[in-house]
Write a protein that holds these residues in place. Structure first.
Motif, PDB file in Angstrom:
ATOM      1  N   GLU A 374       0.691  -1.404  -0.076  1.00  0.00           N
ATOM      2  CA  GLU A 374      -0.002  -0.119   0.000  1.00  0.00           C
ATOM      3  C   GLU A 374       0.899   1.409  -0.035  1.00  0.00           C
ATOM      4  O   GLU A 374       0.395   2.483   0.025  1.00  0.00           O
ATOM      5  CB  GLU A 374      -0.895  -0.090   1.313  1.00  0.00           C
ATOM      6  N   LEU A 375       2.199   1.074   0.081  1.00  0.00           N
ATOM      7  CA  LEU A 375       3.056   2.155   0.301  1.00  0.00           C
ATOM      8  C   LEU A 375       3.871   2.405  -1.153  1.00  0.00           C
ATOM      9  O   LEU A 375       3.837   1.438  -2.056  1.00  0.00           O
ATOM     10  CB  LEU A 375       4.143   2.206   1.340  1.00  0.00           C
ATOM     11  N   PRO A 376       4.144   3.601  -1.585  1.00  0.00           N
ATOM     12  CA  PRO A 376       4.010   4.942  -0.810  1.00  0.00           C
ATOM     13  C   PRO A 376       2.708   5.417  -0.860  1.00  0.00           C
ATOM     14  O   PRO A 376       1.977   5.048  -1.891  1.00  0.00           O
ATOM     15  CB  PRO A 376       4.780   5.835  -1.578  1.00  0.00           C
ATOM     16  N   LEU A 377       2.454   6.100   0.002  1.00  0.00           N
ATOM     17  CA  LEU A 377       1.133   6.930   0.188  1.00  0.00           C
ATOM     18  C   LEU A 377       0.899   8.183  -0.739  1.00  0.00           C
ATOM     19  O   LEU A 377       2.388   8.588  -0.829  1.00  0.00           O
ATOM     20  CB  LEU A 377       0.599   7.358   1.560  1.00  0.00           C
ATOM     21  N   SER A 378       0.064   8.743  -1.390  1.00  0.00           N
ATOM     22  CA  SER A 378       0.245  10.027  -1.893  1.00  0.00           C
ATOM     23  C   SER A 378      -1.076  10.853  -1.595  1.00  0.00           C
ATOM     24  O   SER A 378      -1.980  10.434  -0.962  1.00  0.00           O
ATOM     25  CB  SER A 378       0.297   9.756  -3.386  1.00  0.00           C
ATOM     26  N   VAL A 379      -0.536  12.328  -1.927  1.00  0.00           N
ATOM     27  CA  VAL A 379      -1.658  13.062  -1.264  1.00  0.00           C
ATOM     28  C   VAL A 379      -1.915  13.969  -2.711  1.00  0.00           C
ATOM     29  O   VAL A 379      -1.071  14.346  -3.586  1.00  0.00           O
ATOM     30  CB  VAL A 379      -1.152  14.341  -0.560  1.00  0.00           C
ATOM     31  N   ARG A 380      -3.291  14.144  -2.909  1.00  0.00           N
ATOM     32  CA  ARG A 380      -3.762  14.709  -4.245  1.00  0.00           C
ATOM     33  C   ARG A 380      -5.313  15.289  -4.117  1.00  0.00           C
ATOM     34  O   ARG A 380      -5.781  15.108  -3.006  1.00  0.00           O
ATOM     35  CB  ARG A 380      -3.839  13.670  -5.342  1.00  0.00           C
ATOM     36  N   ASN A 381      -5.470  16.165  -5.111  1.00  0.00           N
ATOM     37  CA  ASN A 381      -6.855  16.835  -4.881  1.00  0.00           C
ATOM     38  C   ASN A 381      -7.818  15.713  -4.878  1.00  0.00           C
ATOM     39  O   ASN A 381      -7.656  15.012  -5.942  1.00  0.00           O
ATOM     40  CB  ASN A 381      -6.951  17.879  -6.095  1.00  0.00           C
ATOM     41  N   GLY A 423      -4.532   3.118  -4.737  1.00  0.00           N
ATOM     42  CA  GLY A 423      -5.779   3.860  -4.858  1.00  0.00           C
ATOM     43  C   GLY A 423      -6.939   4.181  -3.944  1.00  0.00           C
ATOM     44  O   GLY A 423      -7.953   4.694  -4.279  1.00  0.00           O
ATOM     45  N   GLU A 424      -6.643   3.389  -2.998  1.00  0.00           N
ATOM     46  CA  GLU A 424      -7.718   3.793  -1.758  1.00  0.00           C
ATOM     47  C   GLU A 424      -7.547   4.905  -1.009  1.00  0.00           C
ATOM     48  O   GLU A 424      -6.387   5.220  -0.597  1.00  0.00           O
ATOM     49  CB  GLU A 424      -7.599   2.643  -0.735  1.00  0.00           C
ATOM     50  N   VAL A 425      -8.713   5.761  -0.952  1.00  0.00           N
ATOM     51  CA  VAL A 425      -8.787   6.900  -0.039  1.00  0.00           C
ATOM     52  C   VAL A 425      -8.749   6.632   1.195  1.00  0.00           C
ATOM     53  O   VAL A 425      -9.685   5.908   1.824  1.00  0.00           O
ATOM     54  CB  VAL A 425      -9.817   7.788  -0.677  1.00  0.00           C
ATOM     55  N   LEU A 426      -7.814   7.184   1.990  1.00  0.00           N
ATOM     56  CA  LEU A 426      -7.730   6.820   3.330  1.00  0.00           C
ATOM     57  C   LEU A 426      -8.070   7.936   4.190  1.00  0.00           C
ATOM     58  O   LEU A 426      -8.572   7.602   5.623  1.00  0.00           O
ATOM     59  CB  LEU A 426      -6.035   6.546   3.800  1.00  0.00           C
ATOM     60  N   TRP A 427      -7.923   9.170   3.674  1.00  0.00           N
ATOM     61  CA  TRP A 427      -8.051  10.156   4.633  1.00  0.00           C
ATOM     62  C   TRP A 427      -8.693  11.590   3.924  1.00  0.00           C
ATOM     63  O   TRP A 427      -7.769  11.755   2.764  1.00  0.00           O
ATOM     64  CB  TRP A 427      -6.853  10.770   5.460  1.00  0.00           C
TER      65      TRP A 427
END
Ligand SMILES: Nc1ncnc2c1ncn2[C@@H]1O[C@H](COP(=O)(O)OP(=O)(O)OP(=O)(O)O)[C@@H](O)[C@H]1O
Length: 453
Positions: A374-381, A423-427
Motif C-alpha cells: 500500500e506504500l507509498p501513500l500520496s496526497v492529491r486533490n 488507490g484507496e482513499v484513506l483520509w
C-alpha cells in the motif's frame, strides 16, 4: 436648574471621565467651544479633569492668526495647557475643503489623545447642530442608524469623543457667554445659503421652533430613544447572525435557519451578515435575501469587489475570490515514511511516521495499519469518484462528506485526500478518516498534519 449646574449634572451622571483623567477640549474660539471651555473650567473640583486645550488654525480666514493668539493668551492666563497646530495652505485641497479640514483636525486630536494618554476628546456640538444634522439625514435618506444624529459619546483615539452640550441650544450658549463676558470669534465664511445646513439653519429650524419652542429637547429625546432601541435591536441581530452562521472562513450560513427568521427580520439579518465583510448596498441586501428565500436550491449573486454570495442547497457562503486559498502547488505528492515534513498545499505539510508510540487523536492525525504493497501513500486533490469506507459498512462519496461538513462549493475542488498505492482513499484530510477494519498483518503508521508558518 442653572446653566452651569445642568452641565455639572451631565458630566457627573455620564461619568465619561473623572477628576483623575486628562481630557482634550477642542476649541475653535467660536462661542460654542469658548462656552464649553468655561463650563469645564468651572466644574466642581471633585469632578474637574485636567484640561488640555486643542486648537487648529485652518488658515482659511483672515482672522485665524488672531484667533489662535487670543486662545493661547487665554490659556496662559487661565493656567491651561494650550496645544495649537496649523493646517499649511500648501496642503489644502481644491475641492472638499470642509472634509479635508475635519480629517486634519481629528488626526491632530487623535495625536494629542495618545500623547497625553487622554480619556476623552470633548467638542462643543450643541442642540441646534443636532436638529440640523438629523433634518439633513432625514432629507438625504439612508440607514436608520444615521437618524441618531450626533452621538453623545463614541469611541475615539483609544478613549471617547464626547459632546456634553447636546441639551443646550445655541441661543442659551450665547447668553451664558455674554453673562461670563467671554470673548469669541464668529465664523462669517460659512453663512451662505448655497449649503444645505445653512438653508436648514436659516429657513427651516426657525419655523419649526415657532411651532414648538421645545423642538430641540424633543428631537434630542427622539435621538436618545432611538439610540437605546438600536442598541437592543443590534444585539438581537448579532445573535440571529451568530445562530445562522455555521463557519467563519469562508463565511457560511444555514439557508433553512435564515428562512425560518420572521419576514421583517430576514433583510436586517442579511445586512448585518454581509456587513461583517464591509459596507454593503441595499440592492445587494435585497438580492441576497431574495436568493436565500427563493425556490432555486443553487445560485449566486455578485456583491462587487470580487465578492460573491453563493447559495448551495442547505448552505450559503460569502466568497472573496482574492482570499481563496491558492490551488495546491503539488497536485500529486508521495508521502514516504520519514521524519521530514512534505509541503502539500499553501498552508499545510504532512508526514508519515512509523510505529508511533503515544496514542493520539485529533483531526490533524490519522493512525493506519498498512501493508508494504500500500506504500507509498500520496496526497492529491479530491476527484469526483473518490469515496471512503464507513464504519457501519458501505461507502460514501467524498463529495457528500464535504457537503455534510459544510465545505463551501467554491473551495471543494481544493480539498485534498491521502491515497494508498492501491488507490484507496484513506483520509479526507482534516475532515474524515476512512474506516479500516483492525488487522494484525501490517505495520502501524501515523499520518500527521501541521500548518506551515
Ligand atoms: N479649528 C478648530 N480647532 C479646534 N476645535 C475645533 C475647530 N473647529 C471645530 N472644532 C470643534 O468641533 C466642534 C464642531 O465644530 P463645527 O460645527 O465647525 O464642525 P463640523 O464640521 O460641523 O463638525 P465635526 O467636527 O463633527 O465634523 C466645535 O464646537 C469645536 O469643539
Amino acid at each position: 436648574m442653572k446653566f452651569q449646574q445642568r452641565f455639572d449634572h451631565v458630566i457627573q451622571s455620564n461619568a465619561w471621565f473623572s477628576k483623575k483623567d486628562t481630557v482634550i477640549v477642542a476649541v475653535s474660539t467660536g462661542v460654542d467651544s469658548m462656552t464649553l471651555l468655561r463650563l469645564l473650567e468651572r466644574l466642581p473640583v471633585d469632578v474637574r479633569p485636567r484640561v488640555i486645550v486643542a486648537h487648529v488654525n485652518h488658515r482659511l480666514r483672515q482672522q485665524s492668526e488672531a484667533e489662535a493668539e487670543y486662545l493661547r493668551t487665554y490659556c496662559h492666563d487661565h493656567d491651561l495647557v494650550f496645544e495649537g497646530t496649523v493646517w499649511p495652505i500648501e496642503t489644502h485641497p481644491k475641492t472638499g475643503i470642509e472634509a479635508a479640514a475635519r480629517d486634519f483636525r481629528y488626526a491632530f486630536f487623535g495625536q494629542l489623545m495618545r500623547r497625553y494618554q487622554a480619556t476623552a476628546l470633548v467638542t462643543a456640538h450643541h442642540g441646534d447642530d443636532q436638529v440640523e444634522t438629523i433634518l439633513m439625514k432625514l432629507i438625504r435618506g439612508g440607514d436608520l442608524h444615521q437618524l441618531v444624529g450626533i452621538k453623545r459619546a463614541q469611541p475615539f483615539g483609544g478613549g471617547l469623543l464626547v459632546r456634553p452640550l447636546l441639551d443646550y441650544g445655541k441661543a442659551e450658549l450665547i447668553s451664558f457667554a455674554r453673562a461670563q463676558h467671554l470673548t469669541w470669534y464668529d465664523d462669517d465664511t460659512n453663512q451662505a445659503d448655497d449649503v444645505l445646513r445653512n438653508r436648514i439653519r436659516h429657513q427651516v429650524v426657525p419655523v419649526l421652533k415657532q411651532e414648538n419652542p421645545q423642538l430641540l429637547a424633543h428631537v434630542q429625546h427622539y435621538a436618545d430613544t432611538l439610540t437605546a432601541h438600536l442598541a437592543l435591536s443590534d444585539a438581537q441581530l448579532s445573535a440571529d447572525c451568530r445562530r445562522i452562521t455555521v463557519r467563519r472562513s469562508p463565511l457560511t450560513g444555514d439557508v433553512r435557519g435564515f428562512q425560518r427568521l420572521p419576514d421583517g427580520v430576514q433583510q436586517p439579518v442579511m445586512r448585518r451578515f454581509l456587513q461583517a465583510l464591509g459596507p454593503v448596498s441595499e440592492a445587494h441586501v435585497t438580492a441576497a435575501t431574495g436568493l436565500l428565500t427563493g425556490q432555486r436550491p443553487q445560485g449566486e449573486i455578485a456583491l462587487g469587489n470580487h465578492v460573491r454570495l453563493v447559495k448551495s442547497y442547505d448552505y450559503f457562503s460569502v466568497i472573496n475570490e482574492t482570499e481563496l486559498p491558492e490551488k495546491p502547488r503539488v497536485q500529486n505528492k508521495n508521502v514516504v515514511v520519514s521524519r521530514q515534513w512534505v509541503d502539500i498545499a499553501k498552508q499545510w505539510a504532512i508526514r508519515l511516521v512509523a510505529a508511533p508510540q503515544a496514542v493520539m487523536t485529533g483531526s490533524d492525525r490519522m493512525r493506519v495499519v498498512l501493508q508494504p504493497s500500500e506504500l507509498p501513500l500520496s496526497v492529491r486533490n479530491v476527484q469526483p469518484s473518490d469515496r471512503i469506507q464507513l464504519k457501519q459498512g458501505g461507502h460514501k462519496l467524498v463529495r457528500r462528506i464535504m457537503i455534510d461538513h459544510k465545505v463551501p462549493n467554491a473551495v471543494r475542488d481544493q480539498q485534498q485526500v491521502v491515497v494508498s498505492a492501491a488507490g484507496e482513499v484513506l483520509w479526507v484530510i482534516g475532515i474524515q478518516r476512512s474506516f479500516r477494519a483492525p488487522r494484525s498483518d501490517g505495520k502501524t503508521f501515523e499520518l500527521q498534519l501541521k500548518p506551515l508558518n
